[in-house]
Write a protein that holds these residues in place. Structure first.
Motif, PDB file in Angstrom:
ATOM      1  N   GLN B   2       0.837  -1.193   0.000  1.00 35.22           N
ATOM      2  CA  GLN B   2       0.000   0.000   0.000  1.00 35.22           C
ATOM      3  C   GLN B   2       0.874   1.247   0.000  1.00 35.22           C
ATOM      4  O   GLN B   2       1.614   1.491   0.949  1.00 35.22           O
ATOM      5  CB  GLN B   2      -0.899   0.019   1.246  1.00 35.22           C
ATOM      6  CG  GLN B   2      -2.091  -0.901   1.201  1.00 35.22           C
ATOM      7  CD  GLN B   2      -3.286  -0.291   0.458  1.00 35.22           C
ATOM      8  OE1 GLN B   2      -3.902  -0.933  -0.289  1.00 35.22           O
ATOM      9  NE2 GLN B   2      -3.625   0.909   0.625  1.00 35.22           N
ATOM     10  N   TYR B  32       0.442  15.350  -5.694  1.00 36.13           N
ATOM     11  CA  TYR B  32      -0.905  15.897  -5.649  1.00 36.13           C
ATOM     12  C   TYR B  32      -1.763  14.928  -4.869  1.00 36.13           C
ATOM     13  O   TYR B  32      -1.715  13.714  -5.100  1.00 36.13           O
ATOM     14  CB  TYR B  32      -1.432  16.069  -7.076  1.00 36.13           C
ATOM     15  CG  TYR B  32      -2.670  16.933  -7.199  1.00 36.13           C
ATOM     16  CD1 TYR B  32      -3.873  16.398  -7.664  1.00 36.13           C
ATOM     17  CD2 TYR B  32      -2.632  18.276  -6.892  1.00 36.13           C
ATOM     18  CE1 TYR B  32      -5.002  17.177  -7.795  1.00 36.13           C
ATOM     19  CE2 TYR B  32      -3.755  19.076  -7.014  1.00 36.13           C
ATOM     20  CZ  TYR B  32      -4.935  18.519  -7.465  1.00 36.13           C
ATOM     21  OH  TYR B  32      -6.054  19.316  -7.598  1.00 36.13           O
ATOM     22  N   LEU B  34      -5.665  14.110  -2.937  1.00 36.97           N
ATOM     23  CA  LEU B  34      -7.079  14.420  -3.006  1.00 36.97           C
ATOM     24  C   LEU B  34      -7.822  13.642  -1.933  1.00 36.97           C
ATOM     25  O   LEU B  34      -7.398  12.566  -1.515  1.00 36.97           O
ATOM     26  CB  LEU B  34      -7.649  14.036  -4.378  1.00 36.97           C
ATOM     27  CG  LEU B  34      -6.925  14.546  -5.620  1.00 36.97           C
ATOM     28  CD1 LEU B  34      -5.891  13.536  -6.120  1.00 36.97           C
ATOM     29  CD2 LEU B  34      -7.920  14.841  -6.740  1.00 36.97           C
ATOM     30  N   TYR B  36     -11.741  12.116  -1.209  1.00 40.09           N
ATOM     31  CA  TYR B  36     -13.033  11.806  -1.797  1.00 40.09           C
ATOM     32  C   TYR B  36     -13.957  11.247  -0.726  1.00 40.09           C
ATOM     33  O   TYR B  36     -13.529  10.598   0.227  1.00 40.09           O
ATOM     34  CB  TYR B  36     -12.897  10.765  -2.915  1.00 40.09           C
ATOM     35  CG  TYR B  36     -12.361  11.319  -4.208  1.00 40.09           C
ATOM     36  CD1 TYR B  36     -10.994  11.419  -4.422  1.00 40.09           C
ATOM     37  CD2 TYR B  36     -13.221  11.757  -5.206  1.00 40.09           C
ATOM     38  CE1 TYR B  36     -10.506  11.944  -5.608  1.00 40.09           C
ATOM     39  CE2 TYR B  36     -12.746  12.276  -6.387  1.00 40.09           C
ATOM     40  CZ  TYR B  36     -11.384  12.368  -6.581  1.00 40.09           C
ATOM     41  OH  TYR B  36     -10.901  12.883  -7.759  1.00 40.09           O
ATOM     42  N   PRO B  44     -17.023   7.831  -6.137  1.00 40.33           N
ATOM     43  CA  PRO B  44     -16.497   8.824  -5.194  1.00 40.33           C
ATOM     44  C   PRO B  44     -16.833  10.242  -5.641  1.00 40.33           C
ATOM     45  O   PRO B  44     -16.883  10.537  -6.827  1.00 40.33           O
ATOM     46  CB  PRO B  44     -14.989   8.592  -5.234  1.00 40.33           C
ATOM     47  CG  PRO B  44     -14.796   7.261  -5.868  1.00 40.33           C
ATOM     48  CD  PRO B  44     -15.942   7.076  -6.793  1.00 40.33           C
ATOM     49  N   PHE B  89     -11.969   8.570   1.258  1.00 36.38           N
ATOM     50  CA  PHE B  89     -10.765   8.017   0.657  1.00 36.38           C
ATOM     51  C   PHE B  89      -9.733   9.115   0.435  1.00 36.38           C
ATOM     52  O   PHE B  89     -10.042  10.192  -0.072  1.00 36.38           O
ATOM     53  CB  PHE B  89     -11.075   7.366  -0.692  1.00 36.38           C
ATOM     54  CG  PHE B  89     -11.805   6.066  -0.583  1.00 36.38           C
ATOM     55  CD1 PHE B  89     -13.194   6.019  -0.647  1.00 36.38           C
ATOM     56  CD2 PHE B  89     -11.111   4.875  -0.427  1.00 36.38           C
ATOM     57  CE1 PHE B  89     -13.870   4.815  -0.557  1.00 36.38           C
ATOM     58  CE2 PHE B  89     -11.786   3.671  -0.341  1.00 36.38           C
ATOM     59  CZ  PHE B  89     -13.166   3.640  -0.399  1.00 36.38           C
ATOM     60  N   ARG B  93      -1.349  11.182  -6.436  1.00 38.40           N
ATOM     61  CA  ARG B  93      -0.937  11.079  -7.833  1.00 38.40           C
ATOM     62  C   ARG B  93       0.456  11.660  -7.987  1.00 38.40           C
ATOM     63  O   ARG B  93       0.812  12.601  -7.278  1.00 38.40           O
ATOM     64  CB  ARG B  93      -1.902  11.866  -8.715  1.00 38.40           C
ATOM     65  CG  ARG B  93      -1.633  11.777 -10.217  1.00 38.40           C
ATOM     66  CD  ARG B  93      -2.331  12.905 -10.946  1.00 38.40           C
ATOM     67  NE  ARG B  93      -1.591  14.150 -10.808  1.00 38.40           N
ATOM     68  CZ  ARG B  93      -2.028  15.320 -11.275  1.00 38.40           C
ATOM     69  NH1 ARG B  93      -3.201  15.411 -11.856  1.00 38.40           N
ATOM     70  NH2 ARG B  93      -1.305  16.402 -11.130  1.00 38.40           N
ATOM     71  N   ASP B 100      -2.211  10.608 -15.311  1.00 36.35           N
ATOM     72  CA  ASP B 100      -2.004   9.455 -14.456  1.00 36.35           C
ATOM     73  C   ASP B 100      -3.199   9.192 -13.568  1.00 36.35           C
ATOM     74  O   ASP B 100      -3.838  10.111 -13.084  1.00 36.35           O
ATOM     75  CB  ASP B 100      -0.761   9.673 -13.583  1.00 36.35           C
ATOM     76  CG  ASP B 100       0.497   9.787 -14.409  1.00 36.35           C
ATOM     77  OD1 ASP B 100       1.095  10.862 -14.389  1.00 36.35           O
ATOM     78  OD2 ASP B 100       0.845   8.817 -15.074  1.00 36.35           O
ATOM     79  N   GLY B 101      -3.444   7.910 -13.334  1.00 37.64           N
ATOM     80  CA  GLY B 101      -4.515   7.539 -12.431  1.00 37.64           C
ATOM     81  C   GLY B 101      -4.115   7.799 -10.994  1.00 37.64           C
ATOM     82  O   GLY B 101      -2.998   8.181 -10.679  1.00 37.64           O
ATOM     83  N   LEU B 102      -5.064   7.586 -10.123  1.00 37.49           N
ATOM     84  CA  LEU B 102      -4.875   7.836  -8.700  1.00 37.49           C
ATOM     85  C   LEU B 102      -4.584   6.552  -7.941  1.00 37.49           C
ATOM     86  O   LEU B 102      -5.047   5.478  -8.315  1.00 37.49           O
ATOM     87  CB  LEU B 102      -6.137   8.484  -8.124  1.00 37.49           C
ATOM     88  CG  LEU B 102      -6.536   9.843  -8.712  1.00 37.49           C
ATOM     89  CD1 LEU B 102      -7.869  10.296  -8.142  1.00 37.49           C
ATOM     90  CD2 LEU B 102      -5.456  10.875  -8.451  1.00 37.49           C
ATOM     91  N   PHE B 104      -5.274   5.027  -4.294  1.00 43.65           N
ATOM     92  CA  PHE B 104      -6.188   5.256  -3.184  1.00 43.65           C
ATOM     93  C   PHE B 104      -5.766   4.506  -1.928  1.00 43.65           C
ATOM     94  O   PHE B 104      -5.167   3.429  -1.992  1.00 43.65           O
ATOM     95  CB  PHE B 104      -7.607   4.794  -3.551  1.00 43.65           C
ATOM     96  CG  PHE B 104      -8.346   5.719  -4.461  1.00 43.65           C
ATOM     97  CD1 PHE B 104      -8.193   5.642  -5.827  1.00 43.65           C
ATOM     98  CD2 PHE B 104      -9.219   6.664  -3.947  1.00 43.65           C
ATOM     99  CE1 PHE B 104      -8.892   6.494  -6.683  1.00 43.65           C
ATOM    100  CE2 PHE B 104      -9.926   7.515  -4.779  1.00 43.65           C
ATOM    101  CZ  PHE B 104      -9.756   7.432  -6.150  1.00 43.65           C
ATOM    102  N   GLY B 105      -6.140   5.082  -0.785  1.00 47.98           N
ATOM    103  CA  GLY B 105      -6.092   4.343   0.467  1.00 47.98           C
ATOM    104  C   GLY B 105      -7.324   3.468   0.580  1.00 47.98           C
ATOM    105  O   GLY B 105      -8.196   3.476  -0.306  1.00 47.98           O
ATOM    106  N   LYS B 106      -7.428   2.709   1.667  1.00 46.18           N
ATOM    107  CA  LYS B 106      -8.549   1.793   1.837  1.00 46.18           C
ATOM    108  C   LYS B 106      -9.798   2.472   2.359  1.00 46.18           C
ATOM    109  O   LYS B 106     -10.860   1.860   2.413  1.00 46.18           O
ATOM    110  CB  LYS B 106      -8.164   0.649   2.780  1.00 46.18           C
ATOM    111  CG  LYS B 106      -7.175  -0.332   2.184  1.00 46.18           C
ATOM    112  CD  LYS B 106      -7.019  -1.546   3.085  1.00 46.18           C
ATOM    113  CE  LYS B 106      -6.108  -2.568   2.420  1.00 46.18           C
ATOM    114  NZ  LYS B 106      -5.974  -3.791   3.249  1.00 46.18           N
TER     115      LYS B 106
END
Lengths: 114, 114
Positions: B2, B32, B34, B36, B44, B89, B93, B100-102, B104-106
């Motif tokens: 992770q 960067y 974010l 959500y 999200p 969440f 990035r 580019d995609g992100l 995420f955390g859980k």
């Protein structure tokens, strides 16, 4: 921000069949779209980056022959889960990045393979 | 492995108090970040973001703090309202020269108690 429409919202299919999920960018011309998958109580995992007019870029561990991505226009990307199996049951979400603030996500598709 | 971690699966806060959601990351290339908000079976919804050149960004009741040296960010919601109950969440990035995609955390399930 951008408006993203994803269809269907949920689908149940038999094992061995294929399922197509559509992602439409309604007010933004998206040269790139992103496909994520979320298993229960897990994070959203990036599966692939869909590129308009060219091949998608898949993340490590994602089978490109199983998850077919087509991005034929600036407003539509499709994800087809081929020969679906129960372990493919998941929540699939697409997103676009219109620039500036954040990414906009579709409402997701709950796929259940029985 | 992770790269974005949200170590609290859930958080319960009384209405009107401050909610603090934490996020740690391991990849120093992330530039960067974010936050959500997500409800079950929905995509999200973007809340707030922060660039790595800043240490704070505020938008209404939401404030995000970034501590680059600690590779830690937090989301503060004040005052907390019942409608804030959802899964939050953290995403990150790095700008690799393209879209580019992100990562995420859980997620952290925030519960606002009346």
């Amino acid at each position: 921000g951008a408006v993203v429409s994803q269809h269907p919202s949920r689908v149940i299919c038999k094992s061995g069949t294929s399922v197509k999920i559509e992602c439409r960018s309604l007010d933004f011309q998206a040269t790139t779209m992103f496909w994520y998958r979320q298993f229960p109580k897990q994070s959203l995992m990036l599966m692939a980056t869909s590129n308009e007019g060219s091949k998608a870029t898949y993340e490590q561990g994602v089978e490109k022959d199983k998850f077919l991505i087509n991005h034929a226009s600036l407003t539509l990307s499709t994800l087809t889960v081929t020969s679906a199996h129960p372990e493919d049951s998941s929540f699939y979400i697409c997103s676009v990045h219109p620039g500036g603030r954040g990414y906009t996500f579709g409402s997701g598709t709950r796929l259940t393979v029985v | 492995d992770q790269q974005v971690k949200q170590n609290s699966p859930s958080l319960s806060v009384q209405e009107g108090r401050i909610s603090i959601l934490n996020c740690d990351y391991t990849n120093s290339m992330f530039d960067y970040f974010l936050w959500y908000k997500k409800y079950p079976a929905e995509g999200p919804t973007f809340l707030i973001s922060i660039s790595s050149i800043k240490d704070k960004n505020e938008d209404g009741r939401f404030t995000v703090f970034l501590n680059k040296s600690a590779k830690h960010l937090s989301l503060h919601i004040v005052p907390s309202q019942p409608g804030d109950s959802a899964v939050y969440f953290c995403a990150a990035r790095f700008s690799g020269g393209g879209a580019d995609g992100l990562t995420f955390g859980k997620g952290t399930h925030l519960i606002i108690q009346p």
